[in-house]
Design a protein around this motif. Structure first.
Motif, PDB file in Angstrom:
ATOM      1  N   LYS A  37       0.876  -1.171   0.000  1.00 51.06           N
ATOM      2  CA  LYS A  37       0.000   0.000   0.000  1.00 51.06           C
ATOM      3  C   LYS A  37       0.915   1.223   0.000  1.00 51.06           C
ATOM      4  O   LYS A  37       1.629   1.475   0.968  1.00 51.06           O
ATOM      5  N   LEU A  38       0.899   1.960  -1.101  1.00 51.20           N
ATOM      6  CA  LEU A  38       1.819   3.066  -1.300  1.00 51.20           C
ATOM      7  C   LEU A  38       1.049   4.379  -1.171  1.00 51.20           C
ATOM      8  O   LEU A  38       0.011   4.562  -1.808  1.00 51.20           O
ATOM      9  N   TYR A  39       1.566   5.286  -0.357  1.00 47.55           N
ATOM     10  CA  TYR A  39       0.842   6.510  -0.031  1.00 47.55           C
ATOM     11  C   TYR A  39       1.460   7.723  -0.723  1.00 47.55           C
ATOM     12  O   TYR A  39       2.685   7.848  -0.824  1.00 47.55           O
ATOM     13  N   LEU A  40       0.582   8.615  -1.177  1.00 51.78           N
ATOM     14  CA  LEU A  40       0.996   9.899  -1.726  1.00 51.78           C
ATOM     15  C   LEU A  40       0.454  11.017  -0.853  1.00 51.78           C
ATOM     16  O   LEU A  40      -0.674  10.932  -0.348  1.00 51.78           O
ATOM     17  N   SER A  41       1.242  12.062  -0.685  1.00 48.00           N
ATOM     18  CA  SER A  41       0.806  13.228   0.081  1.00 48.00           C
ATOM     19  C   SER A  41       0.462  14.364  -0.872  1.00 48.00           C
ATOM     20  O   SER A  41       1.182  14.614  -1.849  1.00 48.00           O
ATOM     21  N   ALA A  42      -0.652  15.039  -0.582  1.00 44.64           N
ATOM     22  CA  ALA A  42      -1.039  16.194  -1.389  1.00 44.64           C
ATOM     23  C   ALA A  42      -0.065  17.337  -1.139  1.00 44.64           C
ATOM     24  O   ALA A  42       0.453  17.500  -0.034  1.00 44.64           O
ATOM     25  N   ARG A  43       0.190  18.102  -2.175  1.00 44.44           N
ATOM     26  CA  ARG A  43       1.079  19.255  -2.025  1.00 44.44           C
ATOM     27  C   ARG A  43       0.355  20.330  -1.217  1.00 44.44           C
ATOM     28  O   ARG A  43      -0.711  20.800  -1.600  1.00 44.44           O
ATOM     29  N   THR A  44       0.943  20.703  -0.092  1.00 42.64           N
ATOM     30  CA  THR A  44       0.368  21.768   0.725  1.00 42.64           C
ATOM     31  C   THR A  44       1.275  22.990   0.739  1.00 42.64           C
ATOM     32  O   THR A  44       0.823  24.112   0.656  1.00 42.64           O
ATOM     33  N   ILE A  45       2.577  22.743   0.846  1.00 39.42           N
ATOM     34  CA  ILE A  45       3.552  23.834   0.812  1.00 39.42           C
ATOM     35  C   ILE A  45       4.610  23.475  -0.213  1.00 39.42           C
ATOM     36  O   ILE A  45       5.253  22.436  -0.109  1.00 39.42           O
ATOM     37  N   GLU A  46       4.750  24.277  -1.224  1.00 44.55           N
ATOM     38  CA  GLU A  46       5.793  24.028  -2.205  1.00 44.55           C
ATOM     39  C   GLU A  46       7.154  24.234  -1.545  1.00 44.55           C
ATOM     40  O   GLU A  46       7.392  25.240  -0.879  1.00 44.55           O
ATOM     41  N   GLU A  47       8.035  23.246  -1.712  1.00 46.63           N
ATOM     42  CA  GLU A  47       9.329  23.321  -1.046  1.00 46.63           C
ATOM     43  C   GLU A  47      10.101  24.576  -1.433  1.00 46.63           C
ATOM     44  O   GLU A  47      10.821  25.155  -0.639  1.00 46.63           O
ATOM     45  N   GLU A  48       9.908  25.015  -2.688  1.00 40.31           N
ATOM     46  CA  GLU A  48      10.666  26.191  -3.105  1.00 40.31           C
ATOM     47  C   GLU A  48      10.111  27.480  -2.506  1.00 40.31           C
ATOM     48  O   GLU A  48      10.727  28.530  -2.591  1.00 40.31           O
ATOM     49  N   ASP A  49       8.913  27.409  -1.875  1.00 41.43           N
ATOM     50  CA  ASP A  49       8.319  28.604  -1.289  1.00 41.43           C
ATOM     51  C   ASP A  49       8.791  28.846   0.142  1.00 41.43           C
ATOM     52  O   ASP A  49       8.413  29.822   0.764  1.00 41.43           O
ATOM     53  N   THR A  50       9.540  27.934   0.703  1.00 42.71           N
ATOM     54  CA  THR A  50      10.021  28.124   2.063  1.00 42.71           C
ATOM     55  C   THR A  50      11.525  27.931   2.111  1.00 42.71           C
ATOM     56  O   THR A  50      12.081  27.108   1.395  1.00 42.71           O
ATOM     57  N   GLU A  51      12.173  28.695   2.947  1.00 43.91           N
ATOM     58  CA  GLU A  51      13.619  28.575   3.093  1.00 43.91           C
ATOM     59  C   GLU A  51      13.983  27.700   4.286  1.00 43.91           C
ATOM     60  O   GLU A  51      15.146  27.426   4.522  1.00 43.91           O
ATOM     61  N   VAL A  52      12.961  27.273   5.057  1.00 44.04           N
ATOM     62  CA  VAL A  52      13.230  26.512   6.271  1.00 44.04           C
ATOM     63  C   VAL A  52      12.943  25.041   6.002  1.00 44.04           C
ATOM     64  O   VAL A  52      11.796  24.604   6.012  1.00 44.04           O
ATOM     65  N   TYR A  53      13.965  24.283   5.737  1.00 41.67           N
ATOM     66  CA  TYR A  53      13.819  22.849   5.541  1.00 41.67           C
ATOM     67  C   TYR A  53      15.154  22.181   5.848  1.00 41.67           C
ATOM     68  O   TYR A  53      16.200  22.830   5.954  1.00 41.67           O
ATOM     69  N   TYR A  54      15.096  20.862   6.023  1.00 48.50           N
ATOM     70  CA  TYR A  54      16.296  20.067   6.300  1.00 48.50           C
ATOM     71  C   TYR A  54      16.607  19.259   5.050  1.00 48.50           C
ATOM     72  O   TYR A  54      15.741  18.558   4.518  1.00 48.50           O
ATOM     73  N   ASP A  55      17.818  19.346   4.570  1.00 46.11           N
ATOM     74  CA  ASP A  55      18.186  18.747   3.289  1.00 46.11           C
ATOM     75  C   ASP A  55      18.857  17.387   3.501  1.00 46.11           C
ATOM     76  O   ASP A  55      19.945  17.314   4.050  1.00 46.11           O
ATOM     77  N   LYS A  56      18.182  16.312   3.115  1.00 51.14           N
ATOM     78  CA  LYS A  56      18.711  14.952   3.100  1.00 51.14           C
ATOM     79  C   LYS A  56      18.833  14.347   4.504  1.00 51.14           C
ATOM     80  O   LYS A  56      19.547  14.863   5.367  1.00 51.14           O
ATOM     81  N   VAL A  57      18.127  13.240   4.716  1.00 54.10           N
ATOM     82  CA  VAL A  57      18.187  12.488   5.974  1.00 54.10           C
ATOM     83  C   VAL A  57      18.925  11.178   5.722  1.00 54.10           C
ATOM     84  O   VAL A  57      18.581  10.430   4.800  1.00 54.10           O
ATOM     85  N   THR A  58      19.953  10.901   6.526  1.00 52.63           N
ATOM     86  CA  THR A  58      20.730   9.669   6.387  1.00 52.63           C
ATOM     87  C   THR A  58      20.822   8.966   7.734  1.00 52.63           C
ATOM     88  O   THR A  58      20.623   9.579   8.794  1.00 52.63           O
ATOM     89  N   GLY A  59      21.127   7.684   7.692  1.00 52.83           N
ATOM     90  CA  GLY A  59      21.296   6.914   8.920  1.00 52.83           C
ATOM     91  C   GLY A  59      22.008   5.607   8.633  1.00 52.83           C
ATOM     92  O   GLY A  59      22.283   5.272   7.474  1.00 52.83           O
ATOM     93  N   THR A  60      22.298   4.842   9.686  1.00 54.15           N
ATOM     94  CA  THR A  60      23.016   3.576   9.552  1.00 54.15           C
ATOM     95  C   THR A  60      22.351   2.523  10.428  1.00 54.15           C
ATOM     96  O   THR A  60      21.908   2.818  11.546  1.00 54.15           O
TER      97      THR A  60
END
Length: 489
Positions: free
Chosen positions: A220-243
């Motif tokens: 079951k694959l989920y899609l999220s509706a666009r609510t805030i265009e990423e390019e419209d905000t300067e506050v975001y975290y770029d790339k999540v990584t882990g091990t």
């Protein structure tokens, strides 16, 4: 004369109207409509409906069963069962062959006769297929839903990829279903997007296991509706990584499926590392880690604005490091081992470890020989162990590195959920450098081909080619014989 001319013109007009009417009728669709021939008679294509419920041998409804209907003239259609096991197909009347398929189950093929305007109920049960001895192809069937409400999403573009290569593209049905048919075992990426750009493009991972089943079994694959265009905000975290590591041996875990609902999936690599290469808005995200043979872990992390500088973000916790515990399974075995430098006695970290099936095969060869002038035929048994051509690893991992808590486990590895060996199947464990695999050498005996591990493989560090696995017991392997060494396993 005027009357004759008028009559002729009128007759000519009528003929033209008839011709035009016939011409336009011949271009009409036969699908569910009428058309008018030269005789003026009306012919109707009468459709029938085939519907029913598909269940397992215990009477439980089965979702994502592929139902295909085919006539002798190659008229065909198909449907996928919903969560109640129900399907429905509309076709012209006639005789059809119905094929029922689901991963992990034996297929059913039946003949049905559909009469005009009939609603025919065809329900049946399918039984679990016998355990395969070799990797089995499978259909990738899933459902696309809206993240906020779980309503099904039609007309979503679904693209299938493997190892970065595009394989196929399809569109979801009115029930949000999609299907990709007859693919081999392995990890596949499924990317979702829409033409109107109403939803955030998302990628998921689906694994076809060796037994032909999917992981997850009912994607079951989920899609999220666009609510805030990423390019419209300067506050975001770029790339999540882990091990991710194995909690027992501290070895990095490859092929762990990492899922963030509404964001998508990632898969850990040979170093246990996973990456979500996208922008994350400030909020808390749920992360689920899954791999066959290990206990599923659900955790969370938060992206938030920094107090000192609200224009920047930070992740809490700052580092995503997880240890998955093995999930023992009754009647399965395990393989543990340690690879060390035979001179220094220190473990060698970062080596790739791959498990391959090794099969016993026996052939009967008829040999002719002349004895006292007579030709005598006798049977000769040609047998041996073989990798069956291009070998395919069941699972891969890496040897662990030193850790602050358990330094002695450097060079260790562990593989869980291994089928016990039989008289016809045992295992080869290959240990090598970089992203390499076992190389098979072909040998021919009396015309029969056998494939054995190539001892001249330059990337090979060690190869265990006679590995026996017993249910509920761990088989321990090592490439050394050091005095006073007490195995931690």
């Amino acid at each position: 004369m005027r009357n004759k001319t008028t009559i002729l013109l009128s007759l000519f007009a009528v003929i033209c109207m008839v011709i035009i009417g016939c011409s336009s009728g011949s271009n009409s669709s036969l699908s569910g409509g009428n058309w008018v021939g030269l005789s003026g008679a009306s012919a109707t294509v009468n459709y029938a409906t085939l519907t029913g419920i598909i269940t397992d041998e215990n009477g439980q409804p089965l979702e994502n069963v592929y139902v295909r209907i085919l006539s002798a003239s190659m008229v065909t259609d198909s449907a996928i069962t919903d969560s109640t096991g129900r399907y429905q197909i509309s076709m012209p009347s006639g005789v059809y062959t119905v094929t029922i398929q689901r991963n992990g189950y034996a297929s059913v093929i039946e003949e049905v006769v559909l009469a005009a305007e009939e609603v025919k109920v065809y329900s049946t049960s399918i039984s679990t297929a016998a355990a395969p001895t070799e990797p089995v192809n499978a259909n990738i069937i899933g459902t696309v839903l809206l993240n906020a409400t779980s309503e099904v999403l039609p007309n979503i573009t679904v693209a299938l990829m493997k190892d970065g290569k595009a394989l196929a593209t399809t569109t979801t049905t009115t029930e949000g279903k999609f299907i990709f048919q007859n693919y081999t075992t392995g990890m596949y990426s499924v990317s979702l997007s829409d033409a109107d750009n109403k939803y955030v493009p998302t990628t998921y991972v689906i694994h076809i296991l060796n037994d032909g089943k999917l992981s997850p079994e009912l994607p079951k694959l989920y899609l999220s509706a666009r609510t805030i265009e990423e390019e419209d905000t300067e506050v975001y975290y770029d790339k999540v990584t882990g091990t991710i590591y194995d909690d027992f041996s501290k070895a990095p875990l490859q092929y762990v499926k990492c899922s963030i609902k509404g964001i998508g999936d990632a898969v850990s690599d040979l170093n246990g590392k996973f990456v979500f290469d996208r922008k994350f808005l400030p909020e808390t995200y749920d992360l689920t880690l899954e791999r066959n043979g290990w206990t599923t872990l659900t955790t969370s992390f938060t992206i938030r604005q920094q107090k000192a500088d609200p224009t920047k973000t930070e992740m809490v916790p700052a580092t995503l490091t997880y240890f998955l515990s093995q999930n023992p399974e009754t009647n399965k075995g395990a393989i543990s081992g340690r690879i060390v430098n035979e001179i220094t006695g220190k473990g060698i970290p970062g080596l790739i470890v791959r498990l391959y099936p090794y099969y016993y095969e026996s052939f009967t060869n008829v040999v002719s020989e002349t004895v006292d002038g007579k030709v005598i035929e006798r049977e000769e048994i040609i047998d041996g162990w073989t990798l069956r051509g291009n070998p395919y690893p069941i699972v891969s991992t890496r040897t662990s590195s030193d850790t602050d808590s358990v330094a002695s486990l450097s060079g260790s590895f562990r593989i869980e959920h291994v089928e016990p060996t039989t008289n016809e199947r045992k295992y080869v464990v290959y240990v090598g450098v970089a992203n390499t695999g076992l190389i098979a050498t072909e040998t021919v005996r009396s015309g029969f081909k056998f494939y054995v591990p190539d001892s001249n493989n330059a990337s090979q560090v060690h190869c265990f080619d006679d590995v026996v696995v017993t249910k509920n017991i761990t088989t321990y392997l090592h490439n050394f014989d050091l005095p006073n060494y007490d195995s931690p396993y």
